[in-house]
Design a protein around this motif. Sequence first.
Motif, PDB file in Angstrom:
ATOM      1  N   MET A   1      32.731 -24.073  -3.298  1.00 43.90           N
ATOM      2  CA  MET A   1      32.019 -24.203  -4.491  1.00 43.90           C
ATOM      3  C   MET A   1      30.478 -23.840  -4.032  1.00 43.90           C
ATOM      4  SD  MET A   1      31.257 -26.912  -7.347  1.00 43.90           S
ATOM      5  CE  MET A   1      32.995 -26.887  -8.028  1.00 43.90           C
ATOM      6  N   PHE A   2      29.629 -22.810  -4.715  1.00 44.14           N
ATOM      7  CA  PHE A   2      28.435 -22.619  -4.361  1.00 44.14           C
ATOM      8  C   PHE A   2      27.488 -22.253  -5.496  1.00 44.14           C
ATOM      9  CE2 PHE A   2      30.812 -18.558  -4.297  1.00 44.14           C
ATOM     10  CZ  PHE A   2      29.995 -17.724  -5.089  1.00 44.14           C
ATOM     11  N   SER A   3      26.478 -21.808  -5.170  1.00 40.58           N
ATOM     12  CA  SER A   3      25.249 -21.410  -5.887  1.00 40.58           C
ATOM     13  C   SER A   3      24.802 -20.467  -5.207  1.00 40.58           C
ATOM     14  CB  SER A   3      24.525 -22.346  -6.142  1.00 40.58           C
ATOM     15  OG  SER A   3      24.692 -23.638  -6.833  1.00 40.58           O
ATOM     16  N   ASP A   4      24.395 -19.391  -6.007  1.00 38.82           N
ATOM     17  CA  ASP A   4      23.678 -18.289  -5.422  1.00 38.82           C
ATOM     18  C   ASP A   4      22.993 -17.452  -6.861  1.00 38.82           C
ATOM     19  OD1 ASP A   4      22.810 -16.002  -3.978  1.00 38.82           O
ATOM     20  OD2 ASP A   4      24.683 -15.565  -3.157  1.00 38.82           O
ATOM     21  N   PRO A   5      21.765 -17.681  -6.967  1.00 37.31           N
ATOM     22  CA  PRO A   5      21.114 -16.770  -7.861  1.00 37.31           C
ATOM     23  C   PRO A   5      21.161 -15.232  -7.440  1.00 37.31           C
ATOM     24  CG  PRO A   5      19.260 -17.852  -6.165  1.00 37.31           C
ATOM     25  CD  PRO A   5      20.687 -18.215  -5.768  1.00 37.31           C
ATOM     26  N   ALA A   6      21.514 -14.585  -6.640  1.00 35.75           N
ATOM     27  CA  ALA A   6      21.477 -13.357  -6.386  1.00 35.75           C
ATOM     28  C   ALA A   6      23.093 -12.870  -6.673  1.00 35.75           C
ATOM     29  CB  ALA A   6      21.422 -12.993  -4.815  1.00 35.75           C
ATOM     30  N   ASP A   7      24.052 -13.664  -7.155  1.00 39.20           N
ATOM     31  CA  ASP A   7      25.345 -13.462  -7.304  1.00 39.20           C
ATOM     32  C   ASP A   7      25.309 -12.744  -8.683  1.00 39.20           C
ATOM     33  OD1 ASP A   7      28.088 -14.042  -8.807  1.00 39.20           O
ATOM     34  OD2 ASP A   7      28.428 -14.644  -6.670  1.00 39.20           O
ATOM     35  N   PRO A   8      25.789 -11.608  -8.899  1.00 37.94           N
ATOM     36  CA  PRO A   8      25.921 -10.794 -10.040  1.00 37.94           C
ATOM     37  C   PRO A   8      26.586 -11.554 -11.289  1.00 37.94           C
ATOM     38  CG  PRO A   8      26.996  -9.673  -8.505  1.00 37.94           C
ATOM     39  CD  PRO A   8      26.802 -10.909  -7.639  1.00 37.94           C
ATOM     40  N   GLN A   9      27.551 -12.255 -10.955  1.00 39.03           N
ATOM     41  CA  GLN A   9      28.310 -13.310 -11.810  1.00 39.03           C
ATOM     42  C   GLN A   9      27.745 -14.261 -12.577  1.00 39.03           C
ATOM     43  OE1 GLN A   9      32.085 -13.796 -10.105  1.00 39.03           O
ATOM     44  NE2 GLN A   9      33.068 -13.209 -12.254  1.00 39.03           N
ATOM     45  N   LEU A  10      26.683 -14.922 -11.784  1.00 43.43           N
ATOM     46  CA  LEU A  10      25.944 -16.086 -11.937  1.00 43.43           C
ATOM     47  C   LEU A  10      24.414 -15.747 -12.678  1.00 43.43           C
ATOM     48  CD1 LEU A  10      26.540 -18.286  -8.894  1.00 43.43           C
ATOM     49  CD2 LEU A  10      27.501 -18.637 -11.104  1.00 43.43           C
ATOM     50  N   GLN A  11      24.026 -14.705 -12.127  1.00 45.54           N
ATOM     51  CA  GLN A  11      22.499 -14.456 -12.707  1.00 45.54           C
ATOM     52  C   GLN A  11      21.742 -15.511 -13.012  1.00 45.54           C
ATOM     53  OE1 GLN A  11      23.570 -12.478 -16.325  1.00 45.54           O
ATOM     54  NE2 GLN A  11      24.721 -10.671 -15.125  1.00 45.54           N
ATOM     55  N   GLY A  12      21.302 -16.541 -12.005  1.00 43.60           N
ATOM     56  CA  GLY A  12      20.722 -17.523 -12.093  1.00 43.60           C
ATOM     57  C   GLY A  12      19.284 -17.274 -11.670  1.00 43.60           C
ATOM     58  N   ARG A  13      18.324 -18.261 -11.974  1.00 42.69           N
ATOM     59  CA  ARG A  13      17.045 -18.297 -11.682  1.00 42.69           C
ATOM     60  C   ARG A  13      16.659 -18.420 -10.133  1.00 42.69           C
ATOM     61  NH1 ARG A  13      17.065 -22.394 -15.201  1.00 42.69           N
ATOM     62  NH2 ARG A  13      16.509 -23.716 -13.716  1.00 42.69           N
ATOM     63  N   PRO A  14      15.710 -17.776  -9.646  1.00 41.93           N
ATOM     64  CA  PRO A  14      15.668 -18.107  -8.143  1.00 41.93           C
ATOM     65  C   PRO A  14      14.817 -19.115  -7.862  1.00 41.93           C
ATOM     66  CG  PRO A  14      14.072 -16.237  -9.086  1.00 41.93           C
ATOM     67  CD  PRO A  14      15.170 -16.685 -10.185  1.00 41.93           C
ATOM     68  N   TRP A  15      14.349 -20.117  -8.667  1.00 41.02           N
ATOM     69  CA  TRP A  15      13.785 -21.336  -8.691  1.00 41.02           C
ATOM     70  C   TRP A  15      14.285 -22.411  -9.437  1.00 41.02           C
ATOM     71  CZ3 TRP A  15      11.715 -17.358 -11.340  1.00 41.02           C
ATOM     72  CH2 TRP A  15      11.718 -17.395 -12.805  1.00 41.02           C
ATOM     73  N   ASP A  16      14.119 -23.614  -9.069  1.00 42.27           N
ATOM     74  CA  ASP A  16      14.453 -24.790  -9.939  1.00 42.27           C
ATOM     75  C   ASP A  16      13.529 -25.201 -11.023  1.00 42.27           C
ATOM     76  OD1 ASP A  16      12.922 -26.327  -8.528  1.00 42.27           O
ATOM     77  OD2 ASP A  16      14.679 -27.607  -7.534  1.00 42.27           O
ATOM     78  N   PHE A  17      13.602 -26.586 -11.520  1.00 42.33           N
ATOM     79  CA  PHE A  17      12.792 -26.961 -12.527  1.00 42.33           C
ATOM     80  C   PHE A  17      11.490 -27.647 -11.773  1.00 42.33           C
ATOM     81  CE2 PHE A  17      16.749 -27.138 -15.152  1.00 42.33           C
ATOM     82  CZ  PHE A  17      16.221 -26.144 -16.311  1.00 42.33           C
ATOM     83  N   GLU A  18      11.557 -27.911 -10.443  1.00 41.21           N
ATOM     84  CA  GLU A  18      10.342 -28.258  -9.481  1.00 41.21           C
ATOM     85  C   GLU A  18       9.618 -27.264  -9.105  1.00 41.21           C
ATOM     86  OE1 GLU A  18      12.118 -30.871  -6.746  1.00 41.21           O
ATOM     87  OE2 GLU A  18      11.554 -32.701  -7.946  1.00 41.21           O
ATOM     88  N   GLY A  19      10.318 -25.952  -9.380  1.00 40.00           N
ATOM     89  CA  GLY A  19       9.494 -24.852  -8.872  1.00 40.00           C
ATOM     90  C   GLY A  19      10.012 -24.588  -7.160  1.00 40.00           C
ATOM     91  N   MET A  20      11.088 -25.082  -6.804  1.00 36.91           N
ATOM     92  CA  MET A  20      11.618 -24.905  -5.619  1.00 36.91           C
ATOM     93  C   MET A  20      12.384 -23.592  -5.405  1.00 36.91           C
ATOM     94  SD  MET A  20      11.434 -27.581  -3.254  1.00 36.91           S
ATOM     95  CE  MET A  20      12.621 -27.088  -2.330  1.00 36.91           C
ATOM     96  N   PRO A  21      12.180 -22.786  -4.480  1.00 38.82           N
ATOM     97  CA  PRO A  21      12.990 -21.655  -4.272  1.00 38.82           C
ATOM     98  C   PRO A  21      14.443 -21.919  -4.147  1.00 38.82           C
ATOM     99  CG  PRO A  21      11.635 -21.981  -2.437  1.00 38.82           C
ATOM    100  CD  PRO A  21      11.264 -22.853  -3.466  1.00 38.82           C
ATOM    101  N   LEU A  22      15.354 -21.012  -4.727  1.00 39.56           N
ATOM    102  CA  LEU A  22      16.816 -21.322  -4.706  1.00 39.56           C
ATOM    103  C   LEU A  22      17.249 -20.284  -4.005  1.00 39.56           C
ATOM    104  CD1 LEU A  22      17.510 -22.773  -8.102  1.00 39.56           C
ATOM    105  CD2 LEU A  22      17.472 -23.896  -6.152  1.00 39.56           C
ATOM    106  N   GLY A  23      18.401 -20.395  -3.169  1.00 38.25           N
ATOM    107  CA  GLY A  23      18.958 -19.503  -2.332  1.00 38.25           C
ATOM    108  C   GLY A  23      20.560 -19.804  -2.296  1.00 38.25           C
TER     109      GLY A  23
END
Length: 168
Positions: free
Chosen positions: A1-23
Amino acid sequence: MFSDPADPQLQGRPWDFEGMPLGRQVWIENGVLKQLIYSRFWGKKQGKTPTGGPSTFKMAGGTQSVDDLVKSTTRGILVTRLWYLREVDPRTILYTGLTRDGTFLVENGKITKSLRNFRFNESPLFMLNNVEGIGRTERVAGTEGGGDVVMPSLKVRDFNFTSLSEAV
């Protein structure tokens, strides 16, 4: 199980609600918990690097269809959607929630009737130890916070339903 804002199926924001960058973050790999979510505050307190709080999750799947999983079930409950997920105990990652929009009795490999909704208390970590079958990965309804979820169907034994619900 993973998170990846660059994954085309997820299309997530590259930051969280604290403004932290997400990878890309791997949370569970080959059945082993690899990483917990650390905010800036909790990461500093625990001496860990903050991960940020992703809103999207993806789990690798298998090759079986939902029909295949149902056909291989002698007696069970088919849940098509979970709703109102709330954390009960962060130490064990215990959640409570309700089934919604289609809960069915499965007998001898066939859906035999619809059921009322159930409340459950279950930890994903304990549940993943009881997986008997894994379906194909597919995009499903997202989280209440708006994040995308890409998950396989799972056939799980001993899921902890606690009561019937009047929820529709």
